[in-house]
Motif scaffolding. Structure first.
Motif, PDB file in Angstrom:
ATOM      1  N   SER A 148     -53.698  57.286 -24.602  1.00  0.00           N
ATOM      2  CA  SER A 148     -54.309  56.841 -23.347  1.00  0.00           C
ATOM      3  C   SER A 148     -53.859  55.417 -22.993  1.00  0.00           C
ATOM      4  N   TYR A 149     -53.589  54.623 -24.027  1.00  0.00           N
ATOM      5  CA  TYR A 149     -53.200  53.215 -23.858  1.00  0.00           C
ATOM      6  C   TYR A 149     -51.684  53.062 -23.706  1.00  0.00           C
ATOM      7  N   PHE A 150     -50.939  54.116 -24.037  1.00  0.00           N
ATOM      8  CA  PHE A 150     -49.475  54.059 -24.038  1.00  0.00           C
ATOM      9  C   PHE A 150     -48.891  53.583 -22.698  1.00  0.00           C
ATOM     10  N   PRO A 151     -49.382  54.052 -21.533  1.00  0.00           N
ATOM     11  CA  PRO A 151     -48.810  53.544 -20.276  1.00  0.00           C
ATOM     12  C   PRO A 151     -48.895  52.025 -20.155  1.00  0.00           C
ATOM     13  N   LYS A 152     -49.961  51.440 -20.680  1.00  0.00           N
ATOM     14  CA  LYS A 152     -50.096  49.973 -20.650  1.00  0.00           C
ATOM     15  C   LYS A 152     -49.074  49.320 -21.588  1.00  0.00           C
ATOM     16  N   GLU A 155     -45.719  49.238 -19.994  1.00  0.00           N
ATOM     17  CA  GLU A 155     -45.553  48.189 -18.979  1.00  0.00           C
ATOM     18  C   GLU A 155     -45.284  46.823 -19.594  1.00  0.00           C
ATOM     19  N   GLU A 156     -45.768  46.629 -20.822  1.00  0.00           N
ATOM     20  CA  GLU A 156     -45.700  45.303 -21.443  1.00  0.00           C
ATOM     21  C   GLU A 156     -44.387  45.024 -22.160  1.00  0.00           C
ATOM     22  N   THR A 157     -43.513  46.017 -22.243  1.00  0.00           N
ATOM     23  CA  THR A 157     -42.243  45.810 -22.933  1.00  0.00           C
ATOM     24  C   THR A 157     -41.139  46.602 -22.251  1.00  0.00           C
ATOM     25  N   ASN A 158     -39.893  46.201 -22.478  1.00  0.00           N
ATOM     26  CA  ASN A 158     -38.779  46.950 -21.891  1.00  0.00           C
ATOM     27  C   ASN A 158     -37.763  47.384 -22.942  1.00  0.00           C
ATOM     28  N   VAL A 159     -38.175  47.362 -24.205  1.00  0.00           N
ATOM     29  CA  VAL A 159     -37.300  47.839 -25.281  1.00  0.00           C
ATOM     30  C   VAL A 159     -37.986  48.991 -26.016  1.00  0.00           C
ATOM     31  N   SER A 160     -37.196  49.746 -26.756  1.00  0.00           N
ATOM     32  CA  SER A 160     -37.745  50.869 -27.522  1.00  0.00           C
ATOM     33  C   SER A 160     -38.610  50.358 -28.664  1.00  0.00           C
ATOM     34  N   PHE A 161     -39.701  51.067 -28.950  1.00  0.00           N
ATOM     35  CA  PHE A 161     -40.572  50.682 -30.067  1.00  0.00           C
ATOM     36  C   PHE A 161     -39.806  50.693 -31.387  1.00  0.00           C
ATOM     37  N   LYS A 162     -38.841  51.589 -31.514  1.00  0.00           N
ATOM     38  CA  LYS A 162     -38.088  51.688 -32.778  1.00  0.00           C
ATOM     39  C   LYS A 162     -37.279  50.421 -33.054  1.00  0.00           C
ATOM     40  N   ASP A 163     -37.004  49.645 -31.993  1.00  0.00           N
ATOM     41  CA  ASP A 163     -36.231  48.408 -32.159  1.00  0.00           C
ATOM     42  C   ASP A 163     -37.121  47.176 -32.313  1.00  0.00           C
ATOM     43  N   MET A 164     -38.434  47.370 -32.243  1.00  0.00           N
ATOM     44  CA  MET A 164     -39.364  46.225 -32.324  1.00  0.00           C
ATOM     45  C   MET A 164     -39.783  45.987 -33.787  1.00  0.00           C
ATOM     46  N   VAL A 165     -38.786  45.718 -34.611  1.00  0.00           N
ATOM     47  CA  VAL A 165     -39.037  45.525 -36.053  1.00  0.00           C
ATOM     48  C   VAL A 165     -39.899  44.282 -36.254  1.00  0.00           C
ATOM     49  N   GLY A 166     -40.942  44.430 -37.075  1.00  0.00           N
ATOM     50  CA  GLY A 166     -41.822  43.296 -37.370  1.00  0.00           C
ATOM     51  C   GLY A 166     -42.924  43.084 -36.339  1.00  0.00           C
ATOM     52  N   VAL A 167     -42.937  43.892 -35.277  1.00  0.00           N
ATOM     53  CA  VAL A 167     -43.952  43.740 -34.222  1.00  0.00           C
ATOM     54  C   VAL A 167     -45.115  44.687 -34.492  1.00  0.00           C
ATOM     55  N   GLU A 168     -46.334  44.167 -34.365  1.00  0.00           N
ATOM     56  CA  GLU A 168     -47.528  45.004 -34.487  1.00  0.00           C
ATOM     57  C   GLU A 168     -48.134  45.228 -33.109  1.00  0.00           C
ATOM     58  N   TRP A 195     -40.062  59.643 -21.626  1.00  0.00           N
ATOM     59  CA  TRP A 195     -40.530  59.610 -20.229  1.00  0.00           C
ATOM     60  C   TRP A 195     -41.441  60.786 -19.944  1.00  0.00           C
ATOM     61  N   ASP A 196     -41.198  61.904 -20.600  1.00  0.00           N
ATOM     62  CA  ASP A 196     -42.124  63.036 -20.475  1.00  0.00           C
ATOM     63  C   ASP A 196     -43.500  62.656 -21.011  1.00  0.00           C
ATOM     64  N   MET A 197     -43.510  62.035 -22.205  1.00  0.00           N
ATOM     65  CA  MET A 197     -44.795  61.637 -22.807  1.00  0.00           C
ATOM     66  C   MET A 197     -45.511  60.601 -21.945  1.00  0.00           C
ATOM     67  N   LEU A 198     -44.742  59.701 -21.342  1.00  0.00           N
ATOM     68  CA  LEU A 198     -45.347  58.707 -20.452  1.00  0.00           C
ATOM     69  C   LEU A 198     -46.048  59.402 -19.284  1.00  0.00           C
ATOM     70  N   GLU A 199     -45.376  60.417 -18.741  1.00  0.00           N
ATOM     71  CA  GLU A 199     -45.977  61.185 -17.641  1.00  0.00           C
ATOM     72  C   GLU A 199     -47.230  61.924 -18.109  1.00  0.00           C
ATOM     73  N   PHE A 200     -47.149  62.576 -19.279  1.00  0.00           N
ATOM     74  CA  PHE A 200     -48.305  63.309 -19.810  1.00  0.00           C
ATOM     75  C   PHE A 200     -49.496  62.359 -19.988  1.00  0.00           C
ATOM     76  N   CYS A 201     -49.236  61.228 -20.628  1.00  0.00           N
ATOM     77  CA  CYS A 201     -50.327  60.301 -20.959  1.00  0.00           C
ATOM     78  C   CYS A 201     -50.912  59.648 -19.713  1.00  0.00           C
ATOM     79  N   THR A 202     -50.074  59.460 -18.693  1.00  0.00           N
ATOM     80  CA  THR A 202     -50.558  58.911 -17.423  1.00  0.00           C
ATOM     81  C   THR A 202     -51.540  59.869 -16.747  1.00  0.00           C
ATOM     82  N   HIS A 203     -51.350  61.172 -16.999  1.00  0.00           N
ATOM     83  CA  HIS A 203     -52.223  62.178 -16.377  1.00  0.00           C
ATOM     84  C   HIS A 203     -53.539  62.388 -17.142  1.00  0.00           C
ATOM     85  N   LEU A 204     -53.654  61.881 -18.357  1.00  0.00           N
ATOM     86  CA  LEU A 204     -54.870  62.112 -19.151  1.00  0.00           C
ATOM     87  C   LEU A 204     -56.157  61.793 -18.387  1.00  0.00           C
ATOM     88  N   PRO A 205     -56.235  60.640 -17.690  1.00  0.00           N
ATOM     89  CA  PRO A 205     -57.500  60.332 -16.993  1.00  0.00           C
ATOM     90  C   PRO A 205     -57.817  61.274 -15.838  1.00  0.00           C
TER      91      PRO A 205
END
Length: 477
Positions: A148-152, A155-168, A195-205
């Motif tokens: 549910s929080y994934f769309p937020k 918006e807060e980043t423009n890189v892949s999570f897999k490349d965010m080494v050391g980030v919590e 992008w599919d998951m982003l669309e799915f999660c955006t529709h949850l509400p």
């Protein structure tokens, strides 16, 4: 004359999704609704599905199955990920869903249309027909909060999570999560599945409600975050969430019935709480080198064990197999030389499958080494068996945090940062730690009692289900 009332359910392809929806259907039919389950055809089809639905139709006459027309999944580009292929297949079924719902509603009042997250593209055709759409979320509340929080987060980043080494990442209702441990479909921005998951999660509400296979007492922090709307874009317009679990699938029939009897008979001969049970879900698997480390750790631990070994993966980084029916393999060729012979007095290794619910219910089982898939977590909780958390893929790292930090029914293995590898010494250490931990065992027993209480007549999950059914009174199309 009043039309018959029905609930229509739509799971993703694959036996696991179908079984979860059927368990929900069994619960709903106790409130005197007939149930129709839509099944896709053409992707992840397997003879076991047909056998299973025949058995359910026979034993539960109020649950019927409707096959959607065949769609050929091979028209999807071969370069995309397996998950993307599945999402594309679900999308292409949306017109068939629309046609089927229109047909059903001519003779029946559809009180609700319940879909899983990956079937979000079926939401629009149902809504256009005036049918209330609900999600059935088969993971826990912590993962629901994360998605549910994934769309937020997006918006807060423009890189892949897999490349965010050391980030919590800090998500309401969750312990801090390493970005590199985000669920697979949303790890890589270059993958269309992201992008599919982003669309799915955006529709949850937008759903009328979300039904979750968890219970309020199991993960109270996440349950509160979801109820408060803290993880949704607009807390005031958050959907109502119904925690109706734990839903545990009934024991599955298998071609390996003889092997099942053998391992259950073997367990019945072992002392109380003496056996470590290792199983990593229907798809979890390891490289040969990892299997040998596990074997060494088990042998050195000195404890009894029942170990389900799947066909090995071909490389270190892969932790799952998609074709669970492919090919036999020789156990002795993937385990250390002489291992089976040396441990035959205290260990049993079975190939590919074991009847997990029955195994966990045996008095001799004292620990469960699990991949942290949600169904396995619930089965461990309901059985009151302490767990060793060893997440492999999907949302399992999120579940591990809940199991270890909030539920306190598990200890976690230390995994190598770059590829998740676990040493034999670590396996030995965690097995010894858990088998000797009185505290985790007592907590597991208490949580088992809470799980059983949740589904009793006055339990939290029973009340949640009653509240859900009440919303359908008077709804028509």
């Amino acid at each position: 004359m009043q039309q018959e009332e029905t609930i229509v359910l739509f799971p993703s392809a694959g036996i696991g999704h179908v079984v979860s929806m059927v368990e929900l259907a069994k619960l709903l039919q106790t409130h005197n609704y007939s149930i129709t389950i839509l099944l896709t055809t053409g992707f992840l089809d397997h003879p076991s599905i047909q056998t299973y639905i025949h058995r359910i139709s026979t034993s539960h006459p109020s649950i019927s199955f409707h096959r959607l027309p065949h769609i050929d999944p091979t028209t999807t580009p071969t370069t995309v990920s397996f998950i993307t292929k599945g999402f594309n297949f679900n999308k292409r079924n949306a017109p068939n869903v629309a046609t089927t719902l229109t047909q059903i509603s001519k003779s029946t009042t559809i009180k609700a249309f319940i879909i899983d997250l990956f079937c979000t593209t079926a939401m629009e055709p149902a809504s256009s027909l005036g049918i209330p759409v609900y999600y059935f979320f088969t993971s826990g509340a912590a993962v629901l909060a994360l998605y549910s929080y994934f769309p937020k987060l997006h918006e807060e980043t423009n890189v892949s999570f897999k490349d965010m080494v050391g980030v919590e990442l800090h998500v309401p209702g969750n312990a801090p999560l390493k970005a590199v441990n985000m669920p697979e479909p949303i790890l890589e921005r270059e993958d269309p599945a992201y992008w599919d998951m982003l669309e799915f999660c955006t529709h949850l509400p937008e759903a009328r409600g979300i039904i979750v296979n968890s219970f309020a007492e199991l993960e109270p922090v996440a349950v509160k975050a979801v109820a408060d709307g803290a993880c949704f874009p607009n807390p005031e317009h958050a959907p109502t969430v119904y925690h109706i679990g734990p839903l545990i699938a009934e024991p599955q029939q298998s071609d390996a019935a003889t092997d099942s009897k053998q391992c259950l008979s073997w367990l019945d001969e072992q002392p109380s709480r003496s056996v470590v049970y290792l199983c990593f879900g229907s798809r979890g698997s390891f490289s040969v080198s990892q299997l040998r480390e596990i074997a060494n750790g088990l042998e050195k631990s000195g404890h009894r064990f029942l170990w389900v070994v799947k066909r090995p993966t071909q490389d270190e980084g892969t932790k799952q197999i998609h074709d669970v029916t492919a090919g036999e393999f020789d156990l002795s060729s993937v385990l250390p030389s002489g291992f089976i012979e040396r441990t035959k007095d205290r260990g049993l290794v079975v190939r590919s499958w074991a009847p997990q619910v029955e195994v966990l219910s045996r008095d001799s089982v004292g620990a469960f080494v699990s991949h942290c898939g949600w169904n396995s977590v619930l089965e461990g909780v309901v059985a009151g068996v302490p767990m060793i958390a060893w997440p492999l893929y999907a949302e399992q790292h999120v579940n591990r945090h809940v199991m270890v930090g909030e539920m306190k029914v598990a200890v976690a293995v230390e995994q190598r940062e770059k590829d998740g590898f676990v040493s034999g010494e670590e396996v030995e250490k965690r097995v010894r730690e858990l088998m000797e931990s009185k505290e985790v065992r007592e907590t597991s027993f208490k949580l088992k009692q809470l799980a059983l209480a949740a589904v009793e007549e006055s339990g939290s999950s029973t009340k949640a289900l009653a509240n859900l059914v009440e919303t359908w009174t008077g709804i028509g199309i």
